[in-house]
Scaffold this motif. Structure first.
Motif, PDB file in Angstrom:
ATOM      1  N   MET A   1       0.180  -0.728  11.793  1.00  0.00           N
ATOM      2  CA  MET A   1       1.354  -0.156  11.151  1.00  0.00           C
ATOM      3  C   MET A   1       2.492   0.024  12.142  1.00  0.00           C
ATOM      4  SD  MET A   1       2.020   3.555   9.435  1.00  0.00           S
ATOM      5  CE  MET A   1       3.716   4.147   9.495  1.00  0.00           C
ATOM      6  N   TYR A   2       2.195   0.624  13.290  1.00  0.00           N
ATOM      7  CA  TYR A   2       3.266   0.944  14.231  1.00  0.00           C
ATOM      8  C   TYR A   2       3.861  -0.286  14.884  1.00  0.00           C
ATOM      9  CZ  TYR A   2       2.123   5.818  13.536  1.00  0.00           C
ATOM     10  OH  TYR A   2       1.923   7.053  12.966  1.00  0.00           O
ATOM     11  N   PHE A   3       3.208  -1.415  14.746  1.00  0.00           N
ATOM     12  CA  PHE A   3       3.812  -2.674  15.191  1.00  0.00           C
ATOM     13  C   PHE A   3       4.996  -3.035  14.294  1.00  0.00           C
ATOM     14  CE2 PHE A   3       4.207  -7.311  14.937  1.00  0.00           C
ATOM     15  CZ  PHE A   3       4.370  -7.628  16.280  1.00  0.00           C
ATOM     16  N   HIS A   4       4.903  -2.657  13.013  1.00  0.00           N
ATOM     17  CA  HIS A   4       5.935  -3.005  12.035  1.00  0.00           C
ATOM     18  C   HIS A   4       6.850  -1.841  11.682  1.00  0.00           C
ATOM     19  CE1 HIS A   4       4.217  -6.972  11.125  1.00  0.00           C
ATOM     20  NE2 HIS A   4       3.034  -6.396  11.222  1.00  0.00           N
ATOM     21  N   PHE A   5       6.311  -0.638  11.622  1.00  0.00           N
ATOM     22  CA  PHE A   5       7.072   0.532  11.190  1.00  0.00           C
ATOM     23  C   PHE A   5       6.859   1.675  12.172  1.00  0.00           C
ATOM     24  CE2 PHE A   5       5.786  -1.850   7.375  1.00  0.00           C
ATOM     25  CZ  PHE A   5       7.025  -2.155   6.841  1.00  0.00           C
ATOM     26  N   LYS A   6       7.947   2.337  12.559  1.00  0.00           N
ATOM     27  CA  LYS A   6       7.866   3.376  13.576  1.00  0.00           C
ATOM     28  C   LYS A   6       7.307   4.693  13.033  1.00  0.00           C
ATOM     29  CE  LYS A   6      11.866   1.523  16.076  1.00  0.00           C
ATOM     30  NZ  LYS A   6      13.267   1.798  16.525  1.00  0.00           N
ATOM     31  N   SER A   7       7.435   4.899  11.720  1.00  0.00           N
ATOM     32  CA  SER A   7       7.068   6.189  11.150  1.00  0.00           C
ATOM     33  C   SER A   7       6.911   6.065   9.639  1.00  0.00           C
ATOM     34  CB  SER A   7       8.166   7.224  11.446  1.00  0.00           C
ATOM     35  OG  SER A   7       9.388   6.811  10.852  1.00  0.00           O
ATOM     36  N   LYS A   8       6.453   7.138   9.013  1.00  0.00           N
ATOM     37  CA  LYS A   8       6.396   7.171   7.554  1.00  0.00           C
ATOM     38  C   LYS A   8       7.801   7.042   6.973  1.00  0.00           C
ATOM     39  CE  LYS A   8       5.654  10.977   5.037  1.00  0.00           C
ATOM     40  NZ  LYS A   8       5.002  12.099   4.299  1.00  0.00           N
ATOM     41  N   GLU A   9       8.768   7.643   7.624  1.00  0.00           N
ATOM     42  CA  GLU A   9      10.159   7.542   7.172  1.00  0.00           C
ATOM     43  C   GLU A   9      10.629   6.090   7.200  1.00  0.00           C
ATOM     44  OE1 GLU A   9      14.554   8.734   8.865  1.00  0.00           O
ATOM     45  OE2 GLU A   9      12.936  10.192   9.082  1.00  0.00           O
ATOM     46  N   ASP A  10      10.304   5.377   8.244  1.00  0.00           N
ATOM     47  CA  ASP A  10      10.682   3.969   8.366  1.00  0.00           C
ATOM     48  C   ASP A  10      10.027   3.132   7.268  1.00  0.00           C
ATOM     49  OD1 ASP A  10      12.049   1.887   9.617  1.00  0.00           O
ATOM     50  OD2 ASP A  10      10.350   1.390  10.914  1.00  0.00           O
ATOM     51  N   LEU A  11       8.791   3.439   6.969  1.00  0.00           N
ATOM     52  CA  LEU A  11       8.069   2.733   5.910  1.00  0.00           C
ATOM     53  C   LEU A  11       8.673   3.044   4.541  1.00  0.00           C
ATOM     54  CD1 LEU A  11       5.734   0.888   5.206  1.00  0.00           C
ATOM     55  CD2 LEU A  11       4.184   2.839   5.398  1.00  0.00           C
ATOM     56  N   ALA A  12       9.009   4.299   4.306  1.00  0.00           N
ATOM     57  CA  ALA A  12       9.630   4.677   3.036  1.00  0.00           C
ATOM     58  C   ALA A  12      10.979   3.998   2.869  1.00  0.00           C
ATOM     59  CB  ALA A  12       9.795   6.195   2.970  1.00  0.00           C
ATOM     60  N   ARG A  13      11.734   3.913   3.948  1.00  0.00           N
ATOM     61  CA  ARG A  13      13.034   3.245   3.875  1.00  0.00           C
ATOM     62  C   ARG A  13      12.857   1.771   3.504  1.00  0.00           C
ATOM     63  NH1 ARG A  13      14.973   5.307   7.937  1.00  0.00           N
ATOM     64  NH2 ARG A  13      16.436   6.751   6.944  1.00  0.00           N
TER      65      ARG A  13
ATOM     66  N   ARG B   1      -5.447   2.654   2.127  1.00  0.00           N
ATOM     67  CA  ARG B   1      -5.167   1.784   0.988  1.00  0.00           C
ATOM     68  C   ARG B   1      -4.941   0.342   1.449  1.00  0.00           C
ATOM     69  NH1 ARG B   1      -2.973   2.955  -4.127  1.00  0.00           N
ATOM     70  NH2 ARG B   1      -3.955   4.974  -3.780  1.00  0.00           N
ATOM     71  N   ALA B   2      -4.289   0.178   2.592  1.00  0.00           N
ATOM     72  CA  ALA B   2      -4.000  -1.160   3.106  1.00  0.00           C
ATOM     73  C   ALA B   2      -5.191  -1.784   3.813  1.00  0.00           C
ATOM     74  CB  ALA B   2      -2.812  -1.103   4.061  1.00  0.00           C
ATOM     75  N   GLY B   3      -6.151  -0.956   4.255  1.00  0.00           N
ATOM     76  CA  GLY B   3      -7.275  -1.468   5.029  1.00  0.00           C
ATOM     77  C   GLY B   3      -6.860  -1.910   6.418  1.00  0.00           C
ATOM     78  N   LEU B   4      -5.920  -1.177   7.030  1.00  0.00           N
ATOM     79  CA  LEU B   4      -5.389  -1.539   8.336  1.00  0.00           C
ATOM     80  C   LEU B   4      -5.444  -0.357   9.290  1.00  0.00           C
ATOM     81  CD1 LEU B   4      -2.265  -3.516   7.062  1.00  0.00           C
ATOM     82  CD2 LEU B   4      -4.279  -4.509   8.179  1.00  0.00           C
TER      83      LEU B   4
ATOM     84  N   ALA C   1       0.833  -1.200   0.000  1.00  0.00           N
ATOM     85  CA  ALA C   1       0.000   0.000   0.000  1.00  0.00           C
ATOM     86  C   ALA C   1       0.865   1.248   0.000  1.00  0.00           C
ATOM     87  CB  ALA C   1      -0.926  -0.010   1.219  1.00  0.00           C
ATOM     88  N   ALA C   2       1.923   1.230   0.800  1.00  0.00           N
ATOM     89  CA  ALA C   2       2.827   2.379   0.843  1.00  0.00           C
ATOM     90  C   ALA C   2       3.481   2.594  -0.517  1.00  0.00           C
ATOM     91  CB  ALA C   2       3.892   2.159   1.912  1.00  0.00           C
ATOM     92  N   ALA C   3       3.890   1.515  -1.173  1.00  0.00           N
ATOM     93  CA  ALA C   3       4.505   1.642  -2.495  1.00  0.00           C
ATOM     94  C   ALA C   3       3.540   2.290  -3.484  1.00  0.00           C
ATOM     95  CB  ALA C   3       4.937   0.270  -3.006  1.00  0.00           C
ATOM     96  N   GLU C   4       2.280   1.904  -3.447  1.00  0.00           N
ATOM     97  CA  GLU C   4       1.291   2.490  -4.354  1.00  0.00           C
ATOM     98  C   GLU C   4       1.128   3.986  -4.099  1.00  0.00           C
ATOM     99  OE1 GLU C   4      -2.300   0.283  -3.943  1.00  0.00           O
ATOM    100  OE2 GLU C   4      -1.402  -1.612  -4.590  1.00  0.00           O
ATOM    101  N   VAL C   5       1.096   4.369  -2.816  1.00  0.00           N
ATOM    102  CA  VAL C   5       0.913   5.784  -2.489  1.00  0.00           C
ATOM    103  C   VAL C   5       2.172   6.580  -2.806  1.00  0.00           C
ATOM    104  CG1 VAL C   5       0.462   7.422  -0.630  1.00  0.00           C
ATOM    105  CG2 VAL C   5      -0.815   5.270  -0.740  1.00  0.00           C
ATOM    106  N   PHE C   6       3.333   6.076  -2.419  1.00  0.00           N
ATOM    107  CA  PHE C   6       4.587   6.777  -2.702  1.00  0.00           C
ATOM    108  C   PHE C   6       4.820   6.900  -4.204  1.00  0.00           C
ATOM    109  CE2 PHE C   6       6.217   5.168   1.601  1.00  0.00           C
ATOM    110  CZ  PHE C   6       6.046   6.399   2.209  1.00  0.00           C
ATOM    111  N   ASP C   7       4.446   5.876  -4.944  1.00  0.00           N
ATOM    112  CA  ASP C   7       4.616   5.910  -6.397  1.00  0.00           C
ATOM    113  C   ASP C   7       3.777   7.020  -7.015  1.00  0.00           C
ATOM    114  OD1 ASP C   7       5.344   4.976  -9.040  1.00  0.00           O
ATOM    115  OD2 ASP C   7       3.397   4.001  -9.149  1.00  0.00           O
ATOM    116  N   THR C   8       2.609   7.251  -6.448  1.00  0.00           N
ATOM    117  CA  THR C   8       1.691   8.254  -6.995  1.00  0.00           C
ATOM    118  C   THR C   8       2.033   9.669  -6.546  1.00  0.00           C
ATOM    119  OG1 THR C   8      -0.081   6.605  -7.039  1.00  0.00           O
ATOM    120  CG2 THR C   8      -0.726   8.931  -7.165  1.00  0.00           C
ATOM    121  N   THR C   9       2.369   9.811  -5.261  1.00  0.00           N
ATOM    122  CA  THR C   9       2.489  11.156  -4.688  1.00  0.00           C
ATOM    123  C   THR C   9       3.890  11.540  -4.256  1.00  0.00           C
ATOM    124  OG1 THR C   9       2.090  10.444  -2.399  1.00  0.00           O
ATOM    125  CG2 THR C   9       0.156  10.878  -3.770  1.00  0.00           C
TER     126      THR C   9
END
Length: 208
Positions: free
Chosen positions: A48-60, A40-43, A19-27
């Motif tokens: 999210m915060y269980f897996h990723f600490k922040s938007k930066e962490d998700l982008a990385r 987009r992920a339906g979550l 879901a993050a890839a789809e959003v980052f790809d677009t915007t």
């Protein structure tokens, strides 16, 4: 954690990454929001915060895992394999959302302070491996440094795909990568070697 919970956690992380890839790809990074990614992920945010600490962490994570879906063609090792790999990437960038988003974020990262260079090192080493194979097969000029040329290829490919994105939304990328190789190959290999190579979307290298 039970196996069932582990499997569910893996699926949840994968949904977030896609879901993050789809959003980052677009915007891009600046235009993406956690709420839009979660929608987009339906979550939930908790998932999210269980897996990723922040938007930066998700982008990385998207940057580092951009090649997860790739299935490189297995052809003759050395220069032909390197040509086929870059030709394959040129086609994949048209449709592979995870790759495209990871590449976009890697290019734009200085604007948002991500500073994640390791993905470039990964690509450099991947291309260097094929150049080492080419050296062992006697395909390279004696003066060619495999690591240096691998960096040149990564830089040239990156710049070419950016120009292609701006000019044609990457529709002409395979042809531009073929042109890139027609310029680079004479500096890499003797003419008799170049004549044996086939550039994807560009025909036989020795014919121009």
């Amino acid at each position: 954690m039970s196996q069932h919970k582990q499997e569910r956690a893996v699926r949840t992380r994968e949904r977030l990454l896609r879901a993050a890839a789809e959003v980052f790809d677009t915007t891009g990074y600046a235009g993406a929001s956690i709420s839009r990614i979660l929608e987009r992920a339906g979550l939930t945010a908790g998932a999210m915060y269980f897996h990723f600490k922040s938007k930066e962490d998700l982008a990385r994570a998207v940057i580092l895992e951009q090649a997860a879906d790739l299935d490189f063609p297995e052809t003759e090792s050395g220069l032909q394999q390197l040509l086929d790999m870059t030709g394959y990437l040129a086609v994949e960038l048209k449709t592979n959302t995870l790759l495209r988003a990871g590449v976009r974020l890697a290019v734009e990262q200085n604007e948002v302070g991500l500073q994640e260079y390791s993905i470039y090192e990964w690509w450099i080493d991947r291309f260097r491996q094929e150049l080492v194979q080419a050296r062992e097969k006697g395909q390279l000029h004696p003066f060619v440094d495999e690591a240096d040329f691998a960096r040149v290829v990564v830089g040239a490919f990156t710049g070419t795909q950016i120009m292609s994105q701006v000019s044609s939304d990457r529709a002409n990328l395979p042809e531009l990568i073929a042109a890139m190789w027609r310029c680079l190959l004479p500096a890499l290999a003797p003419a008799d070697v170049v004549e044996t190579l086939v550039i994807p979307a560009g025909g036989t290298a020795g014919t121009g």
